[in-house]
Design an enzyme around this catalytic site. Structure first.
Site, PDB file in Angstrom:
ATOM      1  N   TYR A  18      -7.092   6.471   3.415  1.00 16.59           N
ATOM      2  CA  TYR A  18      -7.157   5.359   2.465  1.00 16.59           C
ATOM      3  C   TYR A  18      -6.347   4.152   2.937  1.00 16.59           C
ATOM      4  CZ  TYR A  18      -5.715   2.159  -1.038  1.00 16.59           C
ATOM      5  OH  TYR A  18      -5.436   0.991  -1.663  1.00 16.59           O
TER       6      TYR A  18
ATOM      7  N   ASP B  85     -10.211   4.934  -2.856  1.00 18.08           N
ATOM      8  CA  ASP B  85      -9.028   5.389  -3.576  1.00 18.08           C
ATOM      9  C   ASP B  85      -9.471   6.008  -4.901  1.00 18.08           C
ATOM     10  OD1 ASP B  85      -9.748   3.192  -5.115  1.00 18.08           O
ATOM     11  OD2 ASP B  85      -7.685   2.925  -5.770  1.00 18.08           O
TER      12      ASP B  85
ATOM     13  N   GLU C 158       0.815  -1.211   0.000  1.00 19.50           N
ATOM     14  CA  GLU C 158       0.000   0.000   0.000  1.00 19.50           C
ATOM     15  C   GLU C 158       0.852   1.268   0.000  1.00 19.50           C
ATOM     16  OE1 GLU C 158      -2.965   0.211  -0.758  1.00 19.50           O
ATOM     17  OE2 GLU C 158      -3.490  -1.890  -0.626  1.00 19.50           O
TER      18      GLU C 158
END
Length: 301
Positions: A130, A148, A47
């Site tokens: 996020y 996102d 991520e």
DNA sequence: GACGCGTGGGG
DNA sequence: TCCCCAAGCGT
């Protein structure tokens, strides 16, 4: 779909979930951070790397990173400058520093285990709304609205009927994302990754493949005749001649050097001494570069 | 809320 | 070619 999710009948929402999840089950990419044995740390690393860097470029960096630092404690035990060096040319190297900082915090505050709690994730450096939701959802299979750029675009088109979402995430988008979330944890987690994948593979920013979209018949944008974007100019990224470009050139020298770097090695990368000095100051202020004596620099230890 | 922050690739 | 975009975050 219709203008607001709340006006949909419950049965229609469930059908929507099945449509998108069914599409995902046959079209999803086989990405390593989605493997059943991917650890929460591996998910977190992916991520961080995927914050503004395309999947294709992340893949090799992700593998090398986890090979070297398979746990948060392993990374925390190394110098932050090593994280910056390993980051290579992924871009936005502050992410490397923050990932190192997150590893230190996880090691100190969470016994070396990536926390499953959304608020604790959010408190880590480099973890925003996020990323906290993504790790909690993908790694821990919790129910969170994961918003996102892909998901926002899918909702903008399918729900709102416009080509692109606003520049910044709005309260209305969060509400839509929450309202469309399946009730159960596991299904919500699958839904989250499925919508994201749809945005990444089909409902793309340029040249969406509407013919292959499972939501074709439900899409508000399609129904409206796919009107082009009307809103305010979307923020462009100028780069040539900016401090960012200079920072990139300076840091590239530091990354590739094995040890200390002398001022002269930095001076050759950019002709404007004033801008060069400003960029270097910025790197030092950000903790990406460490001054060690007069005219000598290195990556932080 | 608007900026600043890297780097590379696809249309 | 040039422009736009790419699983955002922190200030």
């Amino acid at each position: 779909m219709v203008a607001t999710a709340s006006t949909l009948a419950p049965g229609a929402v469930q059908a929507l979930h099945s449509t998108v999840i069914g599409w995902y089950e046959t079209h999803a990419r086989d990405l390593p951070w989605r493997a059943p044995d991917a650890s929460p740390w591996a998910v977190m690393v992916s991520e961080f790397m995927l914050q503004q860097t395309p999947v294709k470029r992340v893949l090799p960096a992700y593998a090398a990173w986890l090979e070297r630092w398979p746990t948060p404690a392993a990374l925390a035990a190394d110098a932050p400058g090593e994280a910056v060096r390993m980051w290579g040319r992924l871009g936005y190297p502050r992410r490397a520093l923050r990932l190192h900082g997150a590893a230190v915090a996880i090691t100190e505050r969470h016994g070396g285990e990536v926390p499953a709690d959304h608020a604790e994730l959010l408190a880590l450096p480099g973890v925003g709304e996020y990323t906290a939701a993504a790790v909690a959802s993908f790694a821990f299979r919790q129910r969170h609205a994961v918003l996102d750029t892909n998901v926002r675009r899918v909702f903008a088109r399918a729900v709102t009927g416009v080509e692109y979402p606003a520049n910044a995430t709005t309260a209305a988008e969060r509400r839509t994302a929450r309202e469309l979330l399946p009730a159960g944890d596991e299904r919500a987690a699958t839904w989250a990754v499925a919508v994201m994948e749809l945005g990444a593979l089909v409902c793309t920013a340029r040249g969406p493949e509407c013919g292959g979209c499972p939501l074709l018949a439900d899409c508000a944008w399609q129904r409206a005749g796919r009107p082009p974007y009307q809103g305010p100019a979307r923020r462009g990224q100028t780069y040539e001649g900016t401090d960012r470009q200079v920072r990139g050139k300076l840091l590239a020298v530091l990354r590739e050097a094995t040890g200390l770097v002398a001022q002269g090695q930095l001076d050759v990368v950019w002709p404007d001494a004033v801008q060069r000095a400003r960029a270097l100051d910025g790197l030092v202020a950000d903790g990406l570069v460490e001054p060690v004596g007069p005219g000598t620099y290195r990556l932080p230890r």
